[in-house]
Motif scaffolding. Structure first.
Motif, PDB file in Angstrom:
ATOM      1  N   LEU A  17       0.843  -1.198   0.000  1.00 19.06           N
ATOM      2  CA  LEU A  17       0.000   0.000   0.000  1.00 19.06           C
ATOM      3  C   LEU A  17       0.873   1.240   0.000  1.00 19.06           C
ATOM      4  CD1 LEU A  17      -2.904   1.282   0.518  1.00 19.06           C
ATOM      5  CD2 LEU A  17      -2.301   1.162   2.954  1.00 19.06           C
ATOM      6  N   GLY A  18       0.636   2.164  -0.950  1.00 17.83           N
ATOM      7  CA  GLY A  18       1.334   3.438  -0.995  1.00 17.83           C
ATOM      8  C   GLY A  18       0.419   4.557  -0.532  1.00 17.83           C
ATOM      9  N   LEU A  19       0.973   5.493   0.238  1.00 17.48           N
ATOM     10  CA  LEU A  19       0.175   6.571   0.820  1.00 17.48           C
ATOM     11  C   LEU A  19       0.435   7.896   0.122  1.00 17.48           C
ATOM     12  CD1 LEU A  19       0.544   5.812   4.647  1.00 17.48           C
ATOM     13  CD2 LEU A  19      -1.078   4.867   2.991  1.00 17.48           C
ATOM     14  N   SER A  20      -0.639   8.626  -0.126  1.00 16.18           N
ATOM     15  CA  SER A  20      -0.548   9.995  -0.637  1.00 16.18           C
ATOM     16  C   SER A  20      -1.787  10.737  -0.176  1.00 16.18           C
ATOM     17  CB  SER A  20      -0.438  10.009  -2.173  1.00 16.18           C
ATOM     18  OG  SER A  20      -1.635   9.559  -2.783  1.00 16.18           O
ATOM     19  N   ILE A  21      -1.801  12.069  -0.342  1.00 15.26           N
ATOM     20  CA  ILE A  21      -2.944  12.877   0.068  1.00 15.26           C
ATOM     21  C   ILE A  21      -3.245  13.923  -1.000  1.00 15.26           C
ATOM     22  CG2 ILE A  21      -3.885  14.456   1.799  1.00 15.26           C
ATOM     23  CD1 ILE A  21      -2.059  13.237   3.873  1.00 15.26           C
ATOM     24  N   CYS A  22      -4.439  13.928  -1.496  1.00 10.72           N
ATOM     25  CA  CYS A  22      -5.076  14.997  -2.277  1.00 10.72           C
ATOM     26  C   CYS A  22      -4.171  15.659  -3.317  1.00 10.72           C
ATOM     27  CB  CYS A  22      -5.668  16.027  -1.326  1.00 10.72           C
ATOM     28  SG  CYS A  22      -6.949  17.081  -2.081  1.00 10.72           S
ATOM     29  N   TYR A  23      -3.607  16.824  -3.009  1.00 13.94           N
ATOM     30  CA  TYR A  23      -2.852  17.629  -3.978  1.00 13.94           C
ATOM     31  C   TYR A  23      -1.617  16.900  -4.502  1.00 13.94           C
ATOM     32  CZ  TYR A  23      -1.001  22.058  -5.928  1.00 13.94           C
ATOM     33  OH  TYR A  23      -0.528  23.051  -6.748  1.00 13.94           O
ATOM     34  N   ASP A  24      -1.139  15.888  -3.769  1.00 19.80           N
ATOM     35  CA  ASP A  24      -0.050  15.042  -4.265  1.00 19.80           C
ATOM     36  C   ASP A  24      -0.364  14.496  -5.654  1.00 19.80           C
ATOM     37  OD1 ASP A  24       1.492  15.247  -1.926  1.00 19.80           O
ATOM     38  OD2 ASP A  24       0.631  13.436  -1.046  1.00 19.80           O
ATOM     39  N   LEU A  25      -1.643  14.303  -5.930  1.00 14.97           N
ATOM     40  CA  LEU A  25      -2.072  13.646  -7.162  1.00 14.97           C
ATOM     41  C   LEU A  25      -1.582  14.361  -8.418  1.00 14.97           C
ATOM     42  CD1 LEU A  25      -3.810  11.310  -8.277  1.00 14.97           C
ATOM     43  CD2 LEU A  25      -5.812  12.808  -8.064  1.00 14.97           C
ATOM     44  N   ARG A  26      -1.270  15.648  -8.299  1.00 10.03           N
ATOM     45  CA  ARG A  26      -0.830  16.430  -9.456  1.00 10.03           C
ATOM     46  C   ARG A  26       0.679  16.321  -9.723  1.00 10.03           C
ATOM     47  NH1 ARG A  26      -4.789  19.855 -11.390  1.00 10.03           N
ATOM     48  NH2 ARG A  26      -6.608  20.077 -10.047  1.00 10.03           N
ATOM     49  N   PHE A  27       1.370  15.498  -8.961  1.00  9.99           N
ATOM     50  CA  PHE A  27       2.821  15.397  -9.078  1.00  9.99           C
ATOM     51  C   PHE A  27       3.217  13.952  -9.374  1.00  9.99           C
ATOM     52  CE2 PHE A  27       1.583  18.938  -6.467  1.00  9.99           C
ATOM     53  CZ  PHE A  27       2.300  19.983  -7.022  1.00  9.99           C
ATOM     54  N   PRO A  28       3.271  13.580 -10.661  1.00  5.05           N
ATOM     55  CA  PRO A  28       3.473  12.170 -11.032  1.00  5.05           C
ATOM     56  C   PRO A  28       4.780  11.586 -10.550  1.00  5.05           C
ATOM     57  CG  PRO A  28       3.641  13.609 -12.961  1.00  5.05           C
ATOM     58  CD  PRO A  28       3.085  14.443 -11.855  1.00  5.05           C
ATOM     59  N   GLU A  29       5.811  12.436 -10.372  1.00  9.65           N
ATOM     60  CA  GLU A  29       7.098  11.915  -9.922  1.00  9.65           C
ATOM     61  C   GLU A  29       7.006  11.325  -8.512  1.00  9.65           C
ATOM     62  OE1 GLU A  29       7.062  16.418  -9.152  1.00  9.65           O
ATOM     63  OE2 GLU A  29       6.333  15.024 -10.673  1.00  9.65           O
ATOM     64  N   PHE A  30       6.075  11.837  -7.712  1.00 12.34           N
ATOM     65  CA  PHE A  30       5.870  11.299  -6.371  1.00 12.34           C
ATOM     66  C   PHE A  30       5.407   9.843  -6.444  1.00 12.34           C
ATOM     67  CE2 PHE A  30       2.991  10.704  -2.662  1.00 12.34           C
ATOM     68  CZ  PHE A  30       3.927  10.831  -1.655  1.00 12.34           C
ATOM     69  N   TYR A  31       4.541   9.551  -7.392  1.00 12.97           N
ATOM     70  CA  TYR A  31       4.011   8.187  -7.535  1.00 12.97           C
ATOM     71  C   TYR A  31       5.056   7.239  -8.120  1.00 12.97           C
ATOM     72  CZ  TYR A  31      -0.207  10.354  -6.044  1.00 12.97           C
ATOM     73  OH  TYR A  31      -1.114  11.041  -5.278  1.00 12.97           O
ATOM     74  N   ARG A  32       5.988   7.758  -8.923  1.00 15.69           N
ATOM     75  CA  ARG A  32       7.109   6.945  -9.382  1.00 15.69           C
ATOM     76  C   ARG A  32       7.949   6.477  -8.193  1.00 15.69           C
ATOM     77  NH1 ARG A  32       5.912   4.922 -14.281  1.00 15.69           N
ATOM     78  NH2 ARG A  32       6.204   6.394 -16.002  1.00 15.69           N
ATOM     79  N   GLN A  33       8.085   7.345  -7.202  1.00 17.45           N
ATOM     80  CA  GLN A  33       8.829   6.960  -6.007  1.00 17.45           C
ATOM     81  C   GLN A  33       8.106   5.848  -5.249  1.00 17.45           C
ATOM     82  OE1 GLN A  33      11.921   8.098  -4.967  1.00 17.45           O
ATOM     83  NE2 GLN A  33      11.950   8.977  -7.020  1.00 17.45           N
ATOM     84  N   LEU A  34       6.798   5.930  -5.179  1.00 15.73           N
ATOM     85  CA  LEU A  34       6.036   4.876  -4.518  1.00 15.73           C
ATOM     86  C   LEU A  34       6.147   3.555  -5.280  1.00 15.73           C
ATOM     87  CD1 LEU A  34       2.865   6.901  -3.498  1.00 15.73           C
ATOM     88  CD2 LEU A  34       4.590   5.962  -1.953  1.00 15.73           C
ATOM     89  N   MET A  35       6.184   3.637  -6.621  1.00 15.15           N
ATOM     90  CA  MET A  35       6.359   2.423  -7.411  1.00 15.15           C
ATOM     91  C   MET A  35       7.733   1.801  -7.150  1.00 15.15           C
ATOM     92  SD  MET A  35       3.499   2.014  -8.878  1.00 15.15           S
ATOM     93  CE  MET A  35       2.730   2.959  -7.548  1.00 15.15           C
ATOM     94  N   ALA A  36       8.738   2.647  -7.006  1.00 11.91           N
ATOM     95  CA  ALA A  36      10.087   2.148  -6.742  1.00 11.91           C
ATOM     96  C   ALA A  36      10.152   1.405  -5.418  1.00 11.91           C
ATOM     97  CB  ALA A  36      11.082   3.302  -6.749  1.00 11.91           C
ATOM     98  N   LEU A  37       9.242   1.740  -4.505  1.00 16.17           N
ATOM     99  CA  LEU A  37       9.182   1.053  -3.220  1.00 16.17           C
ATOM    100  C   LEU A  37       8.265  -0.161  -3.258  1.00 16.17           C
ATOM    101  CD1 LEU A  37       9.048   4.139  -0.824  1.00 16.17           C
ATOM    102  CD2 LEU A  37      10.995   2.644  -1.281  1.00 16.17           C
TER     103      LEU A  37
END
Length: 279
Positions: free
Chosen positions: A158-178
């Motif tokens: 499970l990867g965690l994020s909140i609301c406005y994070d959704l507009r920053f795709p590089e953040f989700y790449r980091q979650l995928m790397a984990l």
């Protein structure tokens, strides 16, 4: 491979934490018909009033809220993600300065223990063509550390994020790397921005990362100027919409996360292996 039954709770939170807690408990009890292993709650779930955040964070009601969530999780053997809750202390125990708080996602285990915390890093300081007109989260919230957070539940990451994070795709790449298989986005997306971008952003994150994306949102009018979009939704690793609620009503959304299906998508189209930049 693993499966995870996930339920999202959509509601219209207000400025009364006790009323919000009562509503959440009713909806979570209704959600038990789906035998959830994970229950997701939206951003600002127990308080939708920025000016009261610090007092709630420092007050006795926060302990009552966390105790209620822990008891429910333990009694029903389910994990609960509090989408966001104001915290006066940083993860290291130091006090947040200037009367602000951290906006923290708190994951409670099926044993009733706090097992993961993610502090929102992207703050919503923008102008929007709605009745509120301007939003400035940084007045009340201190951003968290630039550290993505994942947690394993029954073999599903499970990867965690909140609301406005959704507009920053590089953040989700980091979650995928984990290793995240599913990323949750507890939100209070405005109605205006939600109409324009909510589904597009969630679907894009699911397709580009070949993962499950679950957005659990606030819905309806919270006061005379603040309206949120609802439309809590789940997308598959192929970008399929698995389930969705409407834009106004409180409700329960159920979906199953299947890591075997995700692996099939990744094997058939190994996008991660084909990346040639920033890899």
């Amino acid at each position: 491979m693993s499966k995870l039954s996930v339920v999202s709770i959509q509601l219209t939170s207000g400025a009364d934490w006790q009323s919000n807690l009562d509503t959440v408990l009713v909806l979570m009890n209704a959600a038990l018909e789906h035998s959830p292993r994970l229950i997701l709650l939206p951003e600002n779930v127990f308080l939708f009033d920025a000016k009261q955040m610090r007092s709630l964070a420092e007050g006795e009601p926060t302990q009552r809220i966390l105790t209620a969530m822990s008891e429910f999780a333990r009694q029903h053997q389910t994990f609960i993600l509090i989408g966001s809750h104001p915290m006066a202390q940083r993860p290291d125990g130091s006090l947040v300065a200037d009367g602000r708080v951290r906006q923290s996602s708190l994951l409670i285990s099926d044993q009733g223990e706090l097992v993961a915390r993610y502090d929102k890093i992207h703050l919503f300081d923008v102008q929007v063509a709605d009745k509120a007109a301007q939003y400035q989260e940084s007045r009340f919230i201190e951003p968290g550390e630039l550290s993505p957070v994942v947690y394993m539940i029954d073999g599903v990451c499970l990867g965690l994020s909140i609301c406005y994070d959704l507009r920053f795709p590089e953040f989700y790449r980091q979650l995928m790397a984990l290793g995240a298989d599913v990323v949750v986005v507890p939100s209070a997306f405005t109605h205006r921005t939600g109409q324009a971008h909510w589904h597009a952003l969630l679907q894009a994150r699911s397709i580009e990362n070949q993962c499950y994306m679950i957005g659990v949102n606030q819905a309806g009018w919270h006061n005379e100027t603040r309206q949120t979009y609802g439309n809590s939704v789940a997308y598959s690793p192929w970008g399929e919409q698995l389930a969705c609620l409407d834009d106004q009503q409180a409700g329960v959304l159920h979906c199953d996360v299947d890591t075997d299906y995700r692996q099939q998508i990744k094997t058939a189209m190994p996008c991660a292996e084909h990346r040639r930049i920033f890899h």
